[in-house]
Motif scaffolding. Structure first.
Motif, PDB file in Angstrom:
ATOM      1  N   LYS A 308      48.865  36.171  50.931  1.00 51.42           N
ATOM      2  CA  LYS A 308      47.669  36.898  51.020  1.00 51.42           C
ATOM      3  C   LYS A 308      46.277  36.462  50.507  1.00 51.42           C
ATOM      4  O   LYS A 308      45.247  36.382  50.880  1.00 51.42           O
ATOM      5  CB  LYS A 308      47.880  38.273  50.124  1.00 51.42           C
ATOM      6  CG  LYS A 308      48.852  38.973  50.466  1.00 51.42           C
ATOM      7  CD  LYS A 308      49.040  40.066  49.753  1.00 51.42           C
ATOM      8  CE  LYS A 308      49.685  39.787  48.113  1.00 51.42           C
ATOM      9  NZ  LYS A 308      51.097  39.201  48.354  1.00 51.42           N
ATOM     10  N   THR A 309      46.518  35.171  49.706  1.00 52.28           N
ATOM     11  CA  THR A 309      45.441  34.547  49.147  1.00 52.28           C
ATOM     12  C   THR A 309      44.403  33.886  50.280  1.00 52.28           C
ATOM     13  O   THR A 309      43.237  34.069  50.052  1.00 52.28           O
ATOM     14  CB  THR A 309      45.653  33.436  48.335  1.00 52.28           C
ATOM     15  OG1 THR A 309      46.825  33.826  47.500  1.00 52.28           O
ATOM     16  CG2 THR A 309      44.643  33.040  47.317  1.00 52.28           C
ATOM     17  N   VAL A 310      45.006  33.315  51.035  1.00 48.83           N
ATOM     18  CA  VAL A 310      44.051  32.644  52.029  1.00 48.83           C
ATOM     19  C   VAL A 310      43.350  33.659  53.004  1.00 48.83           C
ATOM     20  O   VAL A 310      42.070  33.630  53.379  1.00 48.83           O
ATOM     21  CB  VAL A 310      44.824  31.809  53.054  1.00 48.83           C
ATOM     22  CG1 VAL A 310      45.791  32.428  54.116  1.00 48.83           C
ATOM     23  CG2 VAL A 310      44.132  30.716  53.677  1.00 48.83           C
ATOM     24  N   GLN A 338      45.331  30.166  38.644  1.00 49.47           N
ATOM     25  CA  GLN A 338      46.132  29.639  39.859  1.00 49.47           C
ATOM     26  C   GLN A 338      45.190  29.745  41.116  1.00 49.47           C
ATOM     27  O   GLN A 338      44.983  28.910  41.984  1.00 49.47           O
ATOM     28  CB  GLN A 338      47.192  30.419  39.789  1.00 49.47           C
ATOM     29  CG  GLN A 338      48.182  29.690  41.115  1.00 49.47           C
ATOM     30  CD  GLN A 338      49.373  30.736  41.314  1.00 49.47           C
ATOM     31  OE1 GLN A 338      50.333  30.585  40.355  1.00 49.47           O
ATOM     32  NE2 GLN A 338      49.671  31.261  42.386  1.00 49.47           N
ATOM     33  N   HIS A 339      44.514  31.112  41.215  1.00 50.30           N
ATOM     34  CA  HIS A 339      43.704  31.365  42.379  1.00 50.30           C
ATOM     35  C   HIS A 339      42.603  30.135  42.387  1.00 50.30           C
ATOM     36  O   HIS A 339      42.355  29.731  43.399  1.00 50.30           O
ATOM     37  CB  HIS A 339      43.088  32.676  42.072  1.00 50.30           C
ATOM     38  CG  HIS A 339      44.346  33.873  42.864  1.00 50.30           C
ATOM     39  ND1 HIS A 339      44.804  33.490  43.837  1.00 50.30           N
ATOM     40  CD2 HIS A 339      44.316  34.898  42.338  1.00 50.30           C
ATOM     41  CE1 HIS A 339      45.326  34.890  43.888  1.00 50.30           C
ATOM     42  NE2 HIS A 339      45.333  35.717  42.995  1.00 50.30           N
ATOM     43  N   PHE A 340      42.028  30.026  41.273  1.00 53.48           N
ATOM     44  CA  PHE A 340      41.112  29.018  41.374  1.00 53.48           C
ATOM     45  C   PHE A 340      41.495  27.648  41.675  1.00 53.48           C
ATOM     46  O   PHE A 340      40.938  26.983  42.466  1.00 53.48           O
ATOM     47  CB  PHE A 340      40.312  28.978  39.680  1.00 53.48           C
ATOM     48  CG  PHE A 340      39.348  28.040  39.758  1.00 53.48           C
ATOM     49  CD1 PHE A 340      37.975  28.738  40.274  1.00 53.48           C
ATOM     50  CD2 PHE A 340      39.288  26.978  38.968  1.00 53.48           C
ATOM     51  CE1 PHE A 340      37.057  27.757  40.485  1.00 53.48           C
ATOM     52  CE2 PHE A 340      38.124  25.964  39.049  1.00 53.48           C
ATOM     53  CZ  PHE A 340      36.922  26.493  39.419  1.00 53.48           C
ATOM     54  N   VAL A 402      40.489  42.490  45.138  1.00 53.21           N
ATOM     55  CA  VAL A 402      41.298  42.547  43.975  1.00 53.21           C
ATOM     56  C   VAL A 402      42.904  42.396  44.340  1.00 53.21           C
ATOM     57  O   VAL A 402      43.350  42.843  45.150  1.00 53.21           O
ATOM     58  CB  VAL A 402      41.119  44.224  43.327  1.00 53.21           C
ATOM     59  CG1 VAL A 402      41.991  44.393  42.254  1.00 53.21           C
ATOM     60  CG2 VAL A 402      39.747  44.578  43.142  1.00 53.21           C
ATOM     61  N   ASP A 403      43.362  41.395  43.438  1.00 55.85           N
ATOM     62  CA  ASP A 403      44.763  41.029  43.570  1.00 55.85           C
ATOM     63  C   ASP A 403      45.572  41.930  42.778  1.00 55.85           C
ATOM     64  O   ASP A 403      45.359  42.289  41.596  1.00 55.85           O
ATOM     65  CB  ASP A 403      45.044  39.516  43.573  1.00 55.85           C
ATOM     66  CG  ASP A 403      46.419  38.999  43.872  1.00 55.85           C
ATOM     67  OD1 ASP A 403      46.870  39.733  44.585  1.00 55.85           O
ATOM     68  OD2 ASP A 403      46.544  37.942  43.360  1.00 55.85           O
ATOM     69  N   GLU A 404      47.070  42.106  43.371  1.00 58.92           N
ATOM     70  CA  GLU A 404      48.013  43.030  42.561  1.00 58.92           C
ATOM     71  C   GLU A 404      47.246  44.056  42.106  1.00 58.92           C
ATOM     72  O   GLU A 404      47.499  44.401  40.651  1.00 58.92           O
ATOM     73  CB  GLU A 404      48.539  41.885  41.557  1.00 58.92           C
ATOM     74  CG  GLU A 404      49.046  40.834  41.931  1.00 58.92           C
ATOM     75  CD  GLU A 404      50.197  40.694  42.861  1.00 58.92           C
ATOM     76  OE1 GLU A 404      50.819  41.640  43.082  1.00 58.92           O
ATOM     77  OE2 GLU A 404      50.640  39.655  43.125  1.00 58.92           O
ATOM     78  N   GLN A 405      46.825  45.029  42.870  1.00 58.55           N
ATOM     79  CA  GLN A 405      46.163  46.415  42.644  1.00 58.55           C
ATOM     80  C   GLN A 405      46.687  47.124  41.533  1.00 58.55           C
ATOM     81  O   GLN A 405      45.877  47.579  40.696  1.00 58.55           O
ATOM     82  CB  GLN A 405      45.737  46.738  43.829  1.00 58.55           C
ATOM     83  CG  GLN A 405      46.088  48.128  43.984  1.00 58.55           C
ATOM     84  CD  GLN A 405      47.502  48.561  44.103  1.00 58.55           C
ATOM     85  OE1 GLN A 405      48.298  47.719  44.751  1.00 58.55           O
ATOM     86  NE2 GLN A 405      48.163  49.864  43.500  1.00 58.55           N
TER      87      GLN A 405
HETATM   88 MG    MG Z   1      49.431  36.201  45.297  1.00 65.00          MG
END
Ligand code: MG
Ligand code: ADP
Length: 702
Positions: A308-310, A338-340, A402-405
């Protein structure tokens, strides 16, 4: 402004019979929303504290026919008192009989004179309580009621059972609830009267009164109708609030943001892989939304590891192509970092400014990031909810990812969206939330799904191992580590106490360190951010080979070369949690293993969960099974078995009402967009009553 008529319901419990400051605090813990964090219990909270069962005292079989364990009401003659011999710890017994036999009423630590008054020898008494048979003789330990025959009516025939907290007795709670019911004002009817009549549903106040004084078991038709009424009120309030918020977001003028694909191309070129078909499709859907003149509200659903991140990054690139900025929000600092780490090289490759803001950057870095966001030189900012709390100003916030909502409240999402006048919203979740739950969170929402896993993923071999064999497990880990493996070791979640969790995890890390050498690290919720980063960095770098973790907070962590996941006390985790944890491995080239260490004997549900884990890695199937086994709360990681965020509606009983409430909300707003008609005004009261009033502020005054 909240209507005056509701004021008594939002008052504290002060003045209720039996409630002093100390009891108030106990009720705070029991019923206040956020009670553990210091909320104050209000009349309303008490009214919404519903019974979870009943005690039926109508069973009056006579002593000889009172079954073991049954709650019965008996009319007896008190024969004689048998106090314990002085200094003995034996209980005080009062022998009594009826025509069928004799029974001992048993009291521990009771005062003789009090019992003499309560149960005078030679008198008749009606007693009610649970019967136990002991060596062939019946006894009733501590009868709940003991009254003279004339006062038999003061024993409730059917008594509601409430969840309690230490220090609160059933009777105290029942009395407080009764007092709260007396303060319930006459409220205007907000539901359609014809519909109510057709469904045979009672008015709100009547419904509340009848669930607190059930006529029989909770599935009794009258009680079920009352529950339905209350659940529908709550669902309608929620759907109406969501519809208002959504309407507002959709109405905000948004500059369409067409991109030219220039930055996207650079990012794609920098990726070491190509997108899966469903990633590409999701990106296309998002780009189409962003090009529209109204705000996007889209959910990106994809199992752990689906990539999902990409997709979020490519959406950010799109925003940047049109000159806009993106805020990337993660639920924890570790995930934000980690996202960063993932995003930074890719963003730089595309020539995009990127920064991180989690609330604990050095002041200088923080100021630099803030300045960059204000002047637009930073296109992407990654952070936690500190992003929405602080005084962060964006030059042009085009997109919020927004991740992991499910860890965020509606308020936070809206606060973020409100930072920009026309901000598109993309919510990413690994939880394959069933449609019903989705509706409860978002009302209507557009969805993109990542259905394929990135190529090259290997299935994870999953085994359930009794904890008695932990020694063997550790031995095999030693071998695997010698061959270069990295291991996650998750310790159990003991709900009651974080301190206990911590002690268990620290001890495990210590033991593993003894067995495996100085390659074992520990992360838990109480570590300072920088300490956490350090441990994560060392694990990522390979300096640490075993990462012991206390919680599922860090579920989004991505260390592709970790291949072993050990979950201790796997029987204590919900299915979705197990699935999410297992999703941490199986991401790289090498085959992975998941060991579910359990402590027997296993209950039926736990057994079923472990079996499903061994059988499948399909997140949707697992979510369905989870729903079946545990109810929806578990799916979203919430503790209650009801609908997370709801106080009265329950997923198992009322999920089919959700769609009706959504349609109703739409219809209501189509007919009375400002809720200014008579029913509309009553509906405003409903929104305040269920504290869904964020929607009301979006209405014109009236
Ligand atoms: Mg993720
Ligand atoms: P999640 O959906 O759980 O957030 P991530 O975005 O963390 O998943 O991606 C998991 C891993 O898969 C990352 O290491 C990422 O680089 C990798 N990945 C993502 N998309 C692809 C793809 N199309 N092909 C191969 N690997 C991919």
């Amino acid at each position: 402004m909240r209507p005056d008529i509701l004021t008594p319901l939002f008052a504290s419990l002060a003045g209720l019979a039996g409630v002093g400051p100390k009891t108030q605090r106990l009720f705070d813990r029991l019923v206040a929303p956020g009670g553990e964090t210091g909320g104050t219990a209000r009349i309303l909270d008490l009214l919404f504290h519903l019974p979870t069962g009943v005690v039926d005292r109508r069973n009056a079989p006579g002593i000889a026919r009172a079954a073991e364990g049954a709650v019965v009401t008996l009319e007896v003659r008190i024969d004689r008192h048998r106090p314990p011999p002085p200094g003995s710890r034996a209980p005080y017994r009062v022998m009594a009989q009826d025509d069928t036999g004799e029974i001992a009423l048993v009291y521990f630590h009771a005062k003789g004179d009090w019992l003499q008054k309560l149960l005078p020898e030679g008198e008749r008494r009606v007693v009610s309580g649970r019967v136990e048979w002991f060596n062939g003789a019946p006894q009733m330990p501590h009868p709940d009621y003991a009254v003279a025959p004339e006062a038999r009516d003061t024993i409730p025939a059917v008594e509601p059972v409430y969840p309690l907290t230490e220090g609160l007795t059933p009777r105290l709670v029942a009395r407080a609830v009764a007092g709260a019911l007396e303060r319930l004002p006459a409220l205007p009817e907000w539901q359609d009267p014809d519909w109510l009549q057709a469904q045979g549903l009672p008015a709100f106040a009547e419904a509340l009164r009848s669930v607190h004084a059930p006529a029989g078991p909770l599935d009794h038709p009258a009680t079920a109708k009352a529950m339905t009424r209350l659940a529908y009120d709550e669902l309608l309030a929620s759907q109406l609030a969501l519809a208002l918020v959504r309407r507002d977001l959709k109405r905000r003028p948004k500059p369409p943001r067409p991109g030219d694909g220039r930055l996207k191309a650079r990012i794609l070129a920098a990726l070491p892989y190509s997108l899966t078909g469903s990633q590409a499709a999701a990106v296309a859907e998002i780009e189409a939304d962003m090009a529209r003149p109204e705000c996007m509200i889209r959910l990106l659903q994809g199992d752990v590891g689906a990539g999902k991140t990409v997709v979020g990054l490519l959406a950010a690139a799109r925003a940047a192509e049109a000159g806009g900025q993106t805020a990337f929000m993660a639920p924890t600092e570790i995930l934000a970092r980690q996202h960063f780490r993932t995003l930074e090289p890719l963003a730089r490759a595309a020539g995009l400014g990127i920064a991180i803001l989690t609330g604990r950057e050095k002041a200088r870095d923080r100021e630099a990031a803030m300045a960059g966001l204000a002047d637009g030189s930073i296109s992407i900012v990654v952070g936690t909810h500190a992003l929405v709390q602080g005084p962060v100003v964006f030059r042009d916030l085009a997109l919020a990812v927004v991740d992991e909502q499910h860890r965020f409240g509606v308020h936070q999402r809206l606060a973020l969206a409100a930072k920009g006048p026309g901000t598109d919203l993309l919510v990413m979740t690994a939880t394959p939330i069933p449609r019903t739950l989705m509706m409860s969170y978002f009302g209507d929402v557009d969805i993109s799904r990542l259905t394929e896993k990135p190529a090259g993923r290997k299935p994870v071999e999953t085994r359930a191992v009794p904890v008695e064999r932990i020694g063997e497990v550790v031995e095999r880990l030693a071998g695997a580590i010698a061959d270069g493996a990295k291991v996650y070791w998750v310790c159990p979640l003991v709900e009651e106490s974080e301190t206990v969790d911590l002690a268990a995890a620290a001890e495990r890390a210590g033991d593993l360190g003894h067995a495996l050498g100085p390659v074992v690290g520990l992360v838990h919720g109480r570590l300072k951010g920088a300490e956490k980063d350090e441990v994560m960095r060392r694990f990522q770098g390979g300096d640490l080979r075993v990462l012991v973790a206390t919680t599922v907070i860090e579920v989004g962590v991505d260390v592709p070369d970790a291949t072993i996941m050990v979950i201790e006390h796997a029987e204590r985790f919900g299915l979705s949690q197990l699935h999410q944890l297992r999703g941490r491995v199986g991401r790289g080239r090498d085959a992975s293993t998941c060991l579910l260490l359990y402590k027997g004997p296993l209950g039926e549900t736990a057994k079923a969960r472990l079996a499903i884990m061994r059988e499948t890695e399909d997140g949707f199937r697992i979510a369905e099974e989870d729903l079946r086994l545990r109810g929806g709360g578990e799916i979203l990681g919430a503790r209650q078995s009801g609908l997370p965020g709801f106080r009265l509606a329950r997923l198992d009983l009322h999920s089919d009402l959700m769609a009706a409430a959504r349609d109703d909300a739409r219809l209501i707003l189509a007919r009375d967009p400002d809720l200014s008609g008579p029913r509309g005004r009553a509906l405003r009261t409903l929104l305040y009553l269920f504290e869904r009033d964020e929607g009301v502020r979006l209405l014109r005054a009236g």
